[in-house]
Design a protein around this motif. Structure first.
Motif, PDB file in Angstrom:
ATOM      1  N   SER A 170       0.837  -1.202   0.000  1.00  0.00           N
ATOM      2  CA  SER A 170       0.000   0.000   0.000  1.00  0.00           C
ATOM      3  C   SER A 170       0.871   1.250   0.000  1.00  0.00           C
ATOM      4  CB  SER A 170      -0.914   0.008   1.228  1.00  0.00           C
ATOM      5  OG  SER A 170      -0.147   0.246   2.398  1.00  0.00           O
ATOM      6  N   PRO A 171       0.337   2.364  -0.490  1.00  0.00           N
ATOM      7  CA  PRO A 171       1.119   3.612  -0.493  1.00  0.00           C
ATOM      8  C   PRO A 171       1.601   4.017   0.901  1.00  0.00           C
ATOM      9  CG  PRO A 171      -0.810   3.852  -1.894  1.00  0.00           C
ATOM     10  CD  PRO A 171      -0.952   2.534  -1.182  1.00  0.00           C
ATOM     11  N   LEU A 172       0.764   3.848   1.910  1.00  0.00           N
ATOM     12  CA  LEU A 172       1.170   4.220   3.267  1.00  0.00           C
ATOM     13  C   LEU A 172       2.314   3.336   3.752  1.00  0.00           C
ATOM     14  CD1 LEU A 172       0.916   5.859   5.847  1.00  0.00           C
ATOM     15  CD2 LEU A 172      -0.975   4.351   6.540  1.00  0.00           C
ATOM     16  N   ALA A 173       2.183   2.031   3.597  1.00  0.00           N
ATOM     17  CA  ALA A 173       3.244   1.120   4.045  1.00  0.00           C
ATOM     18  C   ALA A 173       4.546   1.403   3.294  1.00  0.00           C
ATOM     19  CB  ALA A 173       2.823  -0.330   3.850  1.00  0.00           C
ATOM     20  N   ARG A 174       4.449   1.644   2.003  1.00  0.00           N
ATOM     21  CA  ARG A 174       5.656   1.923   1.220  1.00  0.00           C
ATOM     22  C   ARG A 174       6.333   3.204   1.687  1.00  0.00           C
ATOM     23  NH1 ARG A 174       4.540  -0.004  -4.819  1.00  0.00           N
ATOM     24  NH2 ARG A 174       5.766   1.849  -5.182  1.00  0.00           N
ATOM     25  N   ALA A 175       5.527   4.184   2.116  1.00  0.00           N
ATOM     26  CA  ALA A 175       6.105   5.433   2.638  1.00  0.00           C
ATOM     27  C   ALA A 175       6.751   5.215   4.001  1.00  0.00           C
ATOM     28  CB  ALA A 175       5.025   6.505   2.735  1.00  0.00           C
ATOM     29  N   LEU A 176       6.224   4.256   4.773  1.00  0.00           N
ATOM     30  CA  LEU A 176       6.728   4.014   6.126  1.00  0.00           C
ATOM     31  C   LEU A 176       7.981   3.135   6.166  1.00  0.00           C
ATOM     32  CD1 LEU A 176       3.326   3.374   7.954  1.00  0.00           C
ATOM     33  CD2 LEU A 176       4.826   5.377   8.224  1.00  0.00           C
ATOM     34  N   ILE A 177       8.095   2.187   5.257  1.00  0.00           N
ATOM     35  CA  ILE A 177       9.209   1.236   5.265  1.00  0.00           C
ATOM     36  C   ILE A 177      10.544   1.995   5.277  1.00  0.00           C
ATOM     37  CG2 ILE A 177      10.382  -0.602   3.961  1.00  0.00           C
ATOM     38  CD1 ILE A 177       7.752  -1.649   4.988  1.00  0.00           C
ATOM     39  N   GLY A 178      11.391   1.605   6.217  1.00  0.00           N
ATOM     40  CA  GLY A 178      12.723   2.204   6.329  1.00  0.00           C
ATOM     41  C   GLY A 178      12.786   3.425   7.233  1.00  0.00           C
ATOM     42  N   LYS A 179      11.629   3.938   7.646  1.00  0.00           N
ATOM     43  CA  LYS A 179      11.595   5.119   8.516  1.00  0.00           C
ATOM     44  C   LYS A 179      11.659   4.680   9.985  1.00  0.00           C
ATOM     45  CE  LYS A 179      10.750   7.991   5.048  1.00  0.00           C
ATOM     46  NZ  LYS A 179      10.645   7.143   3.901  1.00  0.00           N
ATOM     47  N   THR A 180      11.869   5.648  10.880  1.00  0.00           N
ATOM     48  CA  THR A 180      11.951   5.373  12.314  1.00  0.00           C
ATOM     49  C   THR A 180      11.046   6.328  13.087  1.00  0.00           C
ATOM     50  OG1 THR A 180      13.832   6.851  12.542  1.00  0.00           O
ATOM     51  CG2 THR A 180      14.336   4.514  12.203  1.00  0.00           C
ATOM     52  N   LYS A 181      10.896   6.037  14.364  1.00  0.00           N
ATOM     53  CA  LYS A 181      10.087   6.866  15.255  1.00  0.00           C
ATOM     54  C   LYS A 181      10.533   8.327  15.155  1.00  0.00           C
ATOM     55  CE  LYS A 181       9.098   7.609  20.116  1.00  0.00           C
ATOM     56  NZ  LYS A 181       9.340   7.188  21.474  1.00  0.00           N
ATOM     57  N   GLY A 182       9.543   9.240  15.120  1.00  0.00           N
ATOM     58  CA  GLY A 182       9.824  10.663  15.051  1.00  0.00           C
ATOM     59  C   GLY A 182       9.841  11.223  13.640  1.00  0.00           C
ATOM     60  N   ALA A 183       9.961  10.357  12.651  1.00  0.00           N
ATOM     61  CA  ALA A 183      10.012  10.827  11.256  1.00  0.00           C
ATOM     62  C   ALA A 183       8.644  11.308  10.802  1.00  0.00           C
ATOM     63  CB  ALA A 183      10.495   9.704  10.340  1.00  0.00           C
TER      64      ALA A 183
END
Length: 166
Positions: A132-145
């Motif tokens: 999904s677009p949301l999951a793809r945007a989240l992958i690789g990110k960390t808390k606070g981003a």
């Protein structure tokens, strides 16, 4: 010489729960639905042997076709499944299996999402597909981003509040 070119098998990531759910559905369709539909077909044939005009028979045959198609889909998904044991994952970097708490930058609404396989995604239960677009945007990110996602309703920005492994 004519050699067939084999495409690599595309693996389908999923959680153990997602895999078990597909197995349960397959078992139900084979052991319960298939015999029930077969019985329905036999009953319809016994009631009226003019099969092209027999509405019950035609409906049962359509149901049988749908059930057999779904059985084939489930068998394919299970054969290509790559079961990922989420309980063995950890860390603050978001990847498959993570449960992420987000705050909408505009509305301040908080939502919790688990990133799962495509076949087990269910937005009502807080599970989104890894594709999904949301999951793809989240992958690789960390808390606070802060992440921005293009949705059908326009661009949305979310702050990552928490990354958990359940």
């Amino acid at each position: 010489m004519n050699k067939a070119i084999e495409a690599p098998i595309e693996r389908l990531p999923m959680t153990a729960d997602g895999y078990a759910s597909l197995q349960d559905e397959l078992r139900h369709r084979i052991k319960i639905e298939r015999p029930r539909i077969g019985e329905r077909i036999q009953d319809a044939k016994a009631d009226d042997t003019n099969l092209p005009e027999n509405a019950d028979y035609q409906a049962a045959k359509s149901e049988q076709e749908l059930n057999e198609t779904r059985i084939a889909e489930l068998q394919d998904k299970l054969a290509r499944a790559e079961v990922i044991d989420v309980s063995r994952l950890s860390g603050q970097t978001i990847k498959f299996g993570a449960t992420v708490t987000l705050t909408d930058d505009d509305t301040r609404e908080r939502r919790m999402w688990q990133i799962v396989g495509e076949s087990e995604a269910d937005a009502r239960r807080g599970k989104i597909s890894v594709f999904s677009p949301l999951a793809r945007a989240l992958i690789g990110k960390t808390k606070g981003a802060l992440v921005e996602v293009i949705t059908p309703g326009g661009a949305r920005a979310y702050k990552i509040d928490k990354v958990e492994w359940r």
